[in-house]
Design a protein around this motif. Sequence first.
Motif, PDB file in Angstrom:
ATOM      1  N   VAL A 357       0.835  -1.199   0.000  1.00  0.00           N
ATOM      2  CA  VAL A 357       0.000   0.000   0.000  1.00  0.00           C
ATOM      3  C   VAL A 357       0.869   1.247   0.000  1.00  0.00           C
ATOM      4  CG1 VAL A 357      -1.580   1.377   1.425  1.00  0.00           C
ATOM      5  CG2 VAL A 357      -2.069  -1.050   1.006  1.00  0.00           C
ATOM      6  N   ARG A 358       1.894   1.267   0.835  1.00  0.00           N
ATOM      7  CA  ARG A 358       2.766   2.450   0.892  1.00  0.00           C
ATOM      8  C   ARG A 358       3.419   2.711  -0.467  1.00  0.00           C
ATOM      9  NH1 ARG A 358       4.546   0.186   6.199  1.00  0.00           N
ATOM     10  NH2 ARG A 358       6.395  -0.612   5.117  1.00  0.00           N
ATOM     11  N   THR A 359       3.889   1.652  -1.118  1.00  0.00           N
ATOM     12  CA  THR A 359       4.526   1.811  -2.431  1.00  0.00           C
ATOM     13  C   THR A 359       3.564   2.414  -3.439  1.00  0.00           C
ATOM     14  OG1 THR A 359       6.085  -0.008  -2.111  1.00  0.00           O
ATOM     15  CG2 THR A 359       5.561   0.570  -4.380  1.00  0.00           C
ATOM     16  N   GLN A 360       2.339   1.886  -3.484  1.00  0.00           N
ATOM     17  CA  GLN A 360       1.368   2.381  -4.462  1.00  0.00           C
ATOM     18  C   GLN A 360       1.020   3.846  -4.230  1.00  0.00           C
ATOM     19  OE1 GLN A 360       0.815   0.335  -7.033  1.00  0.00           O
ATOM     20  NE2 GLN A 360       2.190  -0.961  -5.821  1.00  0.00           N
ATOM     21  N   ILE A 361       0.916   4.247  -2.963  1.00  0.00           N
ATOM     22  CA  ILE A 361       0.608   5.648  -2.645  1.00  0.00           C
ATOM     23  C   ILE A 361       1.770   6.557  -3.031  1.00  0.00           C
ATOM     24  CG2 ILE A 361       0.161   7.274  -0.760  1.00  0.00           C
ATOM     25  CD1 ILE A 361      -1.356   4.965   0.653  1.00  0.00           C
TER      26      ILE A 361
END
Length: 417
Positions: A357-361
Amino acid sequence: MNKPLLSSEQSVDTAILVINCGSSSVKFSLIQPETGHSLLSGLAECLTTPQASIKIKHKLTPSENEQSETSPLAQPYDHQQALTTLVSKLRSLNLVENIIAVGHRVVHGGESYAQPVLINDDVKATIKQLAKLAPLHNPANLIGINACQQAFKDLPQMAIFDTAFHQSMPEKAYLYGVPFSLYREHGIRRYGFHGTSHFFVANQAAKLMGKSLSQCNLISAHLGNGCSVTAIKNGESVDTSLGMTPLEGVMMGTRSGDIDAGIVFHLVEQLGYSINEVDTLLNKKSGLLGVSQLSNDCRTLEEAMLDPNHPQSAQAKLALTVFCYRIAKSIASFSASLTTLDGLIFTGGIGENSSWVRTQIIKQLSLLNFSVCEQANQTARFGTNGNISTADARPCWVIATNEEWVIAQQSAQLLSK
């Protein structure tokens, strides 16, 4: 009669009992405010049902191995009886004398409370009045307060409000585009929540930068089953995504977040929904659960997304993609609230533990000079804090939140005054 206020002679062994009371649960923690060490913690859940149980963990010193016990509870078992069980356990561990106050998490303080407050009859009356703004939360918080006043008759009780940190927002951030009389006469405005969490992680980020909080300009993303994004300017909240209720803002576990308000009229007038059904739909059946048609749990959705043979793989990926985009868009929008930006903070169950999730954001925030270092991102999980940005990018920290410690600290500070 209450115990004397905190004095300089009191031992560091003193502790604050922190209570977070829900409609059918009591979460509790006995915390040393100076260190944040939790001597005892636990959860009584499914109260007033046949499934009622209580789990208590204790670790009286940092070096001691944690001990845990879970017990089913005889019926009828309510909040008062849960606290009676807690008191018995505290006595058996000789911890009662260590407690100098009880700090209560209260969800909605409206415009009445921008700071922690010693609870008296007037404060309880105001919390009850504010229940119209938080009908699922404030009444439950009052149950916990009343039960604790019975169980701990000699202890001062403090209220720490989820909305307090956001009372520094300017009018341009908290007013809605509706007739001003609705705000003036009925208090309809943005209040924001998760304030203790945003305050805690902002303080931690300030320490990592070697600055005072008042020098810091940050964007904080608290991502769990409930989610919120907050812009922090010179250490104060200047805008936040959650509104008058916890339904506004980004998409969440079961909440829709922002939608066209006209959808409500369409559901009622064209599709035959009742107002209660719309309420349930938007608060309990939407978000990650609604889009994925599988689960509100990010871990379950990531597992399904990464398994091409899972029947809901594509739908799980769609839900997570929408989730991450809405959060990235909210983060980017809050740059309008700031003139400088020191960095971005991820916290909460998803924010602290989902590297995907952090990567996608972060990938969607390159315009703000954020770039993820995947090696650092993969290791920042399960309470491991750190900067996950590449060396040439703006800092992005993963910081484990600790709302209970904030409540304990602020309760102790209030006592010292």
